[in-house]
Design an enzyme around this catalytic site. Structure first.
Site, short mmCIF file in Angstrom:
data_model
loop_
_atom_site.label_atom_id
_atom_site.label_comp_id
_atom_site.label_asym_id
_atom_site.label_seq_id
_atom_site.Cartn_x
_atom_site.Cartn_y
_atom_site.Cartn_z
N TYR A 107 1.28 -1.33 -0.20
CA TYR A 107 0.21 0.11 -0.12
C TYR A 107 1.21 1.15 -0.15
CZ TYR A 107 -3.84 -3.12 1.03
OH TYR A 107 -4.81 -4.57 1.71
N LYS A 127 6.71 -13.39 3.48
CA LYS A 127 6.64 -15.06 2.77
C LYS A 127 8.08 -14.57 2.09
CE LYS A 127 4.58 -17.48 -0.87
NZ LYS A 127 3.93 -18.96 -0.36
N ASP A 187 1.31 -18.00 4.24
CA ASP A 187 0.13 -18.63 3.68
C ASP A 187 -0.02 -19.54 4.78
OD1 ASP A 187 2.76 -19.54 2.96
OD2 ASP A 187 2.65 -20.90 1.27
N ASP A 220 -3.30 -7.51 6.58
CA ASP A 220 -5.23 -6.39 6.35
C ASP A 220 -5.72 -7.75 5.88
OD1 ASP A 220 -7.12 -5.25 5.41
OD2 ASP A 220 -6.12 -4.30 3.37
N ASP A 260 -9.00 -9.79 8.77
CA ASP A 260 -9.98 -9.83 8.67
C ASP A 260 -10.55 -11.46 8.75
OD1 ASP A 260 -10.86 -7.49 7.38
OD2 ASP A 260 -12.59 -8.69 5.57
#
Ligand code: ATP
Length: 326
Positions: A123, A168, A199, A223, A227
């Site tokens: 972002y 990652k 992951d 982010d 959720d």
């Protein structure tokens, strides 16, 4: 204390009055500056947030934020991303633990905090849109990684002295850089750590959420994982967050503007009310913060809830019930 109040769009406009009724119940004499910012304003004026709004926010100690619609329109720039950058709110702190009487999709007890870098990564805002390709530059800096790792370490020290660095690094150079900086900061602070590939983290968070305490990660991964964590904790309507910088802070529920339920008066205000709790904690009002926790516990114990938790009460009903109990 002076706060900027931004209800925003959709259910932001509904959960904010509920959150303010709880804040007002303490009679702390907090000065409020009401601002209209968001997609609705963009539709009306062509601008979702103006320089004047930012200037007014800078005159406040912090921002209490509802929710803003971010349409998938390349001409629309996310207001929250801009605010996080302009106010340098580099640490996004998102706590997750089960609340009373909330049905959880996975078993097990848990209490963990996601510490998400909030100003760079995917972002960063460095993007190009061409006819046949689009580019988003993922920027990870030493300064950005060090300061978020320091935040995570200071939280870890107040808890179990351990953190999990999520990345990652096996594929992305920017993440092996992030990992190396974070492990360096952890060693310097004597905070123990382990690493998880994002992951594997997404998978294990569902199976063994109780294994984790402080999770430190980059912007986009944080982010998405938060959720997922909200689903594990019983729903987006329950989860608050803090965006903290060295000078300013912004408190908001994790959820968005939920256009599917907006206008019906049924949004769960607890995420917004717990965001007020995080704001009061940040301001050193520990007793008031604790009394919000107790009041939320109490309404949930009585099953006094909005429809997302199986109840039949409105946003306002639940807000007023909590406000009466603090
Ligand atoms: P946006 O475009 O603003 O991100 P969205 O609908 O894509 O909105 P969310 O607002 O986060 O994303 O909502 C995701 C789902 O969770 C929706 O079905 C919504 O109704 C539900 N939800 C979100 N917040 C609440 C809440 N406070 N109370 C009840 N349900 C909620």
């Amino acid at each position: 204390m002076k706060i900027a109040v931004v209800p925003g769009d959709g259910i932001g406009k509904e959960v904010m009055p509920a959150a303010l009724s709880v804040l007002d119940a303490f009679g702390l004499g907090i000065e409020k500056v009401n601002l209209e910012i968001g997609y609705g304003k963009w539709e009306r004026t062509g601008s979702a947030i103006m320089d004047d709004d930012i200037a007014l926010i800078r005159e406040c100690d912090c921002v209490l934020f509802g929710a803003i619609t971010t349409p998938p329109d390349p001409n629309y720039k996310s207001v929250l991303v801009r605010l996080r950058k302009e106010l340098d709110l580099y640490a996004n702190i998102r706590p997750f633990k089960p609340l009373k009487n909330v049905n959880l999709p996975c078993s097990g007890n848990f209490d963990f905090i996601i510490v998400r870098e909030n100003t760079e990564g995917m972002y960063s805002g460095v993007e190009e849109l061409h006819e046949d390709a689009a580019y988003t530059t993922r920027i990870v800096t030493r300064k950005g990684s060090e300061r978020i790792a320091e935040r995570a370490c200071s939280l870890a020290k107040k808890r179990k002295g351990h953190m999990t660095i999520v990345h990652k690094a096996n594929v992305l150079k920017s993440d092996s850089f992030f990992r190396d900086v974070c492990t360096g900061v952890a060693k310097k602070n004597n905070v123990s750590f382990n690493e998880m590939l994002v992951d594997a983290m997404a998978y294990d968070m569902i199976l063994h959420p109780g294994k984790y305490d402080v999770l430190l990660t980059t912007n986009l991964f944080g982010d998405i994982l938060s959720d997922e964590a909200a689903a594990i904790a019983g729903g987006l309507g329950l989860c608050p967050s803090a965006n903290i910088g060295d000078k300013y802070a912004l408190f908001e529920p994790i959820h968005g503007s939920a256009p599917d339920i907006a206008g019906k008066g049924i949004a769960n205000p607890i995420a917004a009310i717990l965001s007020v709790k995080m704001m009061l904690e940040w301001a050193g009002k520990t007793e008031e913060a604790m009394s919000i926790d107790k009041a939320v516990d109490s309404v949930l114990t009585k099953h006094f809830t909005t429809p997302d938790l199986g109840g039949g009460y409105s946003t306002q009903d639940v807000g007023e019930a909590i406000a009466r109990l603090v």
